[in-house]
Structures are given as C-alpha cells and as structure tokens.
Design an enzyme around this catalytic site. Structure first.
Site, PDB file in Angstrom:
ATOM      1  N   ASP A  47       0.841  -1.197   0.000  1.00  0.00           N
ATOM      2  CA  ASP A  47       0.000   0.000   0.000  1.00  0.00           C
ATOM      3  C   ASP A  47       0.879   1.250   0.000  1.00  0.00           C
ATOM      4  O   ASP A  47       1.622   1.491   0.950  1.00  0.00           O
ATOM      5  CB  ASP A  47      -0.874   0.001   1.268  1.00  0.00           C
ATOM      6  N   TYR A  52       2.821   9.712  -0.019  1.00  0.00           N
ATOM      7  CA  TYR A  52       3.853   9.109   0.827  1.00  0.00           C
ATOM      8  C   TYR A  52       5.272   9.392   0.321  1.00  0.00           C
ATOM      9  O   TYR A  52       6.241   9.188   1.046  1.00  0.00           O
ATOM     10  CB  TYR A  52       3.656   7.586   0.959  1.00  0.00           C
ATOM     11  N   LYS A  77      -2.665   6.001  -4.244  1.00  0.00           N
ATOM     12  CA  LYS A  77      -3.810   6.872  -3.908  1.00  0.00           C
ATOM     13  C   LYS A  77      -3.604   8.278  -4.458  1.00  0.00           C
ATOM     14  O   LYS A  77      -2.482   8.787  -4.478  1.00  0.00           O
ATOM     15  CB  LYS A  77      -3.986   6.963  -2.385  1.00  0.00           C
ATOM     16  N   HIS A 108      -7.689   9.492  -1.951  1.00  0.00           N
ATOM     17  CA  HIS A 108      -7.074   9.335  -0.628  1.00  0.00           C
ATOM     18  C   HIS A 108      -7.985   9.782   0.510  1.00  0.00           C
ATOM     19  O   HIS A 108      -7.973   9.187   1.578  1.00  0.00           O
ATOM     20  CB  HIS A 108      -5.747  10.092  -0.600  1.00  0.00           C
TER      21      HIS A 108
HETATM   22  N1  LIG Z   1      -5.752   6.036   3.682  1.00  0.00           N
HETATM   23  C1  LIG Z   1      -5.274   6.726   4.685  1.00  0.00           C
HETATM   24  O1  LIG Z   1      -5.657   7.887   4.926  1.00  0.00           O
HETATM   25  C2  LIG Z   1      -4.229   6.111   5.558  1.00  0.00           C
HETATM   26  C3  LIG Z   1      -3.909   6.704   6.789  1.00  0.00           C
HETATM   27  C4  LIG Z   1      -2.965   6.067   7.593  1.00  0.00           C
HETATM   28  C5  LIG Z   1      -2.363   4.896   7.175  1.00  0.00           C
HETATM   29  N2  LIG Z   1      -2.659   4.350   5.946  1.00  0.00           N
HETATM   30  C6  LIG Z   1      -1.995   3.109   5.460  1.00  0.00           C
HETATM   31  O2  LIG Z   1      -2.091   2.111   6.463  1.00  0.00           O
HETATM   32  C7  LIG Z   1      -0.786   1.663   6.820  1.00  0.00           C
HETATM   33  C8  LIG Z   1      -0.757   1.223   8.273  1.00  0.00           C
HETATM   34  O3  LIG Z   1      -1.121   2.261   9.142  1.00  0.00           O
HETATM   35  P1  LIG Z   1      -0.064   3.105  10.009  1.00  0.00           P
HETATM   36  O4  LIG Z   1       1.269   3.112   9.361  1.00  0.00           O
HETATM   37  O5  LIG Z   1      -0.730   4.421  10.275  1.00  0.00           O
HETATM   38  O6  LIG Z   1      -0.036   2.360  11.393  1.00  0.00           O
HETATM   39  P2  LIG Z   1       0.118   0.868  11.972  1.00  0.00           P
HETATM   40  O7  LIG Z   1       0.447  -0.094  10.887  1.00  0.00           O
HETATM   41  O8  LIG Z   1      -1.076   0.659  12.823  1.00  0.00           O
HETATM   42  O9  LIG Z   1       1.318   1.052  12.963  1.00  0.00           O
HETATM   43  C9  LIG Z   1       2.638   1.271  12.562  1.00  0.00           C
HETATM   44  C10 LIG Z   1       3.447   1.468  13.836  1.00  0.00           C
HETATM   45  O10 LIG Z   1       3.380   0.263  14.610  1.00  0.00           O
HETATM   46  C11 LIG Z   1       4.673  -0.241  14.809  1.00  0.00           C
HETATM   47  N3  LIG Z   1       4.583  -1.709  14.717  1.00  0.00           N
HETATM   48  C12 LIG Z   1       4.581  -2.486  13.611  1.00  0.00           C
HETATM   49  N4  LIG Z   1       4.472  -3.783  13.909  1.00  0.00           N
HETATM   50  C13 LIG Z   1       4.391  -3.863  15.263  1.00  0.00           C
HETATM   51  C14 LIG Z   1       4.274  -4.945  16.170  1.00  0.00           C
HETATM   52  N5  LIG Z   1       4.208  -6.212  15.732  1.00  0.00           N
HETATM   53  N6  LIG Z   1       4.228  -4.669  17.495  1.00  0.00           N
HETATM   54  C15 LIG Z   1       4.288  -3.390  17.921  1.00  0.00           C
HETATM   55  N7  LIG Z   1       4.398  -2.316  17.115  1.00  0.00           N
HETATM   56  C16 LIG Z   1       4.447  -2.554  15.782  1.00  0.00           C
HETATM   57  C17 LIG Z   1       5.528   0.376  13.727  1.00  0.00           C
HETATM   58  O11 LIG Z   1       6.859   0.517  14.173  1.00  0.00           O
HETATM   59  P3  LIG Z   1       8.160   0.261  13.255  1.00  0.00           P
HETATM   60  O12 LIG Z   1       7.865   0.684  11.865  1.00  0.00           O
HETATM   61  O13 LIG Z   1       9.179   1.123  13.930  1.00  0.00           O
HETATM   62  O14 LIG Z   1       8.473  -1.209  13.354  1.00  0.00           O
HETATM   63  C18 LIG Z   1       4.879   1.737  13.553  1.00  0.00           C
HETATM   64  O15 LIG Z   1       5.319   2.646  14.551  1.00  0.00           O
HETATM   65  C19 LIG Z   1       0.086   2.888   6.499  1.00  0.00           C
HETATM   66  O16 LIG Z   1       1.464   2.585   6.472  1.00  0.00           O
HETATM   67  C20 LIG Z   1      -0.500   3.309   5.188  1.00  0.00           C
HETATM   68  O17 LIG Z   1      -0.043   2.439   4.142  1.00  0.00           O
HETATM   69  C21 LIG Z   1      -3.605   4.935   5.158  1.00  0.00           C
END
Ligand SMILES: NC(=O)c1ccc[n+]([C@@H]2O[C@H](COP(=O)([O-])OP(=O)(O)OC[C@H]3O[C@@H](n4cnc5c(N)ncnc54)[C@H](OP(=O)(O)O)[C@@H]3O)[C@@H](O)[C@H]2O)c1
Length: 260
Positions: A47, A52, A77, A108
């Site tokens: 994704d 990004y 997006k 997005h």
């Molecule tokens: N459409 C939208 O508006 C939108 C908004 C937000 C996100 N997204 C998409 O969704 C994806 C995921 O969401 P997100 O990046 O916001 O948050 P997330 O995946 O919920 O959390 C990422 C965070 O959790 C940590 N983490 C990863 N695996 C872990 C584990 N097993 N145990 C504990 N902590 C862990 C990561 O640390 P490290 O990286 O340091 O390991 C990072 O700090 C994004 O990367 C993006 O592609 C889309």
C-alpha cells in the site's frame, strides 16, 4: 510463508490479498529495505500513495524482489487536491513505480469541495477503463459519501480504506460496506490499538502468538483487509506470520466488544 494468501475478490476478477504491507512514513532507503523485506517475508500486497513520497522505492523493491508483476498487488492513492489533474497524477505514479498498471487506485480522502467528488470518481473510472488500474475505490469516505458516487455513476467503489481496529469495531458500518459489495480495508491497526489490553493479551497467550498478531488475524477472520506498517525486520516477519492459528467465534466476539 509458502501457502496461498487468502484474498477477497474485487469486481473485474481482481484478487486482493487480505494482508497487505503499509508504507506511510517508510521513505528513502528505509522504505526500499522495508518493502523488499516484506516481499521476502511473503506479503503480496503493498500500500502506497502519491502523498507518501515513496512510490519510486516501492516500485524498485517490487522489481528487485524478482516476483512476477501479476503476483504482487499494488495500491496507490490520489490526493484529492489534484482534482482536474487525475490523469497526470496516475501517470506520474506509474512512472515512479515503474509499472504499467496498479491494482487499486483510491481517492485518498474526500475532497474539501464536496462537488469535486463525483467528477473525480469519473476520472478514476476512466483510468480503470483504460487499464491504468485494475480496480478503483476510495479512502476515508462515509457511507453517505460513497452512496453519492454510486447514485451518480452506478459504479460502486471496490474498496473503502478507513481507520479500523478492535477499538473502532462497528458492526453496522462493516455491514454497510458488505451490503454495497464494497471491501472494507482497515488502516492503522496498531496505532488504534492498546496492545496491552488484557483481552488481547489473554487470547494471544492462548495461541502462543503476540497481541499484534491477534489484531491482524481478527481483521482477516472478518474478511477485512489489513495493512500493517513496519520498518523493523522482526516485526515485518512476525506481522506476516498469522496463518498457523485462527480465532474461535467466542474470541472474535470478545475482540469485537472492544469496539464498545
Ligand atoms: N488512507 C489513509 O488515509 C491512511 C492513513 C494512515 C495509514 N494508511 C496506510 O495504512 C498503513 C498502516 O497504518 P499506520 O502506518 O498508520 O499504522 P500501523 O500499521 O497501525 O502502525 C505502525 C506502527 O506500529 C509499529 N509496529 C509495527 N508492527 C508492530 C508490532 N508487531 N508490534 C508493535 N508495534 C508494531 C511500527 O513501528 P516500526 O515501523 O518502527 O516497526 C509503527 O510505529 C500505512 O502505512 C498506510 O499504508 C492509510
């Protein structure tokens, strides 16, 4: 991970893996390394987004992985402020990714001028019809906002990507997506979750896995797409290692109840 990934079917016979890899804030060399590690760990869905700033790194990692193009599902997006410049934006995404098409292109978030939403949606449909993307959808849309698109064009978004996790579980909202044939894709599964919640800790211990793995499996067992992000090799691998256990109906209900 050497078994077939579970997928959901989007219109046009497009198979979308339920587990994807998030790349927000994974930029530059760290982004490239993370995506390559993810593909090596078995993720087959990445994704990204114009916003990004890592499409080039994502595309290079996909290429370097040696996987066949058709075996990796790529989402990008469109920032809604690009209204009127949709076509040039997807062309720029494809150039940066080094791909001839993406699998899914999303708006997005809803444009700030609501009247821009329908013309923008028509541009996504046109890009799909020209095979620049296999499927099209939205992100951060309410059900009412999706219904406006459906009424105007008779074309349903294939996917709505929204913030989701056990603490945000909303049976009604999930049903509204299912009723319209729209796949719910959750983002920020960990940022929305207290991984020390006693319910998650208890269920994790029962399966000898981590609370984070329980959260991912809970999405998958609901047939909700989930896209955890990590730049840490151990976590990248652990987050993809969720196939050797499954949750009981009672455990699913206990986790659903965290949504209050
Ligand atoms: N459409 C939208 O508006 C939108 C908004 C937000 C996100 N997204 C998409 O969704 C994806 C995921 O969401 P997100 O990046 O916001 O948050 P997330 O995946 O919920 O959390 C990422 C965070 O959790 C940590 N983490 C990863 N695996 C872990 C584990 N097993 N145990 C504990 N902590 C862990 C990561 O640390 P490290 O990286 O340091 O390991 C990072 O700090 C994004 O990367 C993006 O592609 C889309």
């Amino acid at each position: 991970m050497d078994h077939d990934q579970p997928t959901v079917l989007l219109p046009g016979d497009v198979r979308m893996p339920l587990l994807g890899f998030g790349t927000w804030q994974a930029t530059g060399q760290a982004g490239y390394d993370a995506v390559l590690a993810a593909l090596d760990a078995g993720y087959r869905h990445i994704d990204t987004a114009t916003m990004y700033g890592n499409e080039e790194e994502v595309g290079r990692a996909v290429k370097e992985s040696g996987l066949r193009r058709e075996d990796v599902f790529v989402t990008t997006k469109l920032p809604p402020e690009r209204v009127g410049r949709e076509r040039e934006t997807i062309e720029a995404s494809l150039r940066a990714l080094g791909l001839e098409y993406v699998d899914l292109w999303l708006i997005h978030w809803p444009p700030s001028a609501p009247s821009d939403s329908i013309p923008m949606w028509r541009e996504l449909l046109a890009a799909r019809d020209e095979n620049l993307t296999r499927a099209v959808g939205v992100s951060n849309y309410s059900t009412a906002q999706m219904d406006e698109l459906i009424q105007a064009t008779e074309e349903n978004p294939a996917v709505n990507q929204i913030r989701w996790g056990p603490s945000l579980y909303d049976r009604q909202r999930h049903a509204e997506h299912r009723d319209r044939g729209i796949v719910l894709e959750g983002y920020s599964p960990f940022k929305t979750t207290d991984l020390s919640d006693p319910v998650l800790v208890r269920i994790a211990a029962a399966h000898d896995v981590s609370p984070a793995q329980v959260v991912l499996r809970w999405h998958i067992d609901h047939e909700i797409v989930v896209i955890p992000k990590s730049v840490t090799p151990d976590r990248i691998r652990a987050n993809a290692d969720v196939w050797d256990f499954s949750l009981t109906a009672e455990e699913m209900r206990d986790i659903d109840a965290l949504g209050g």
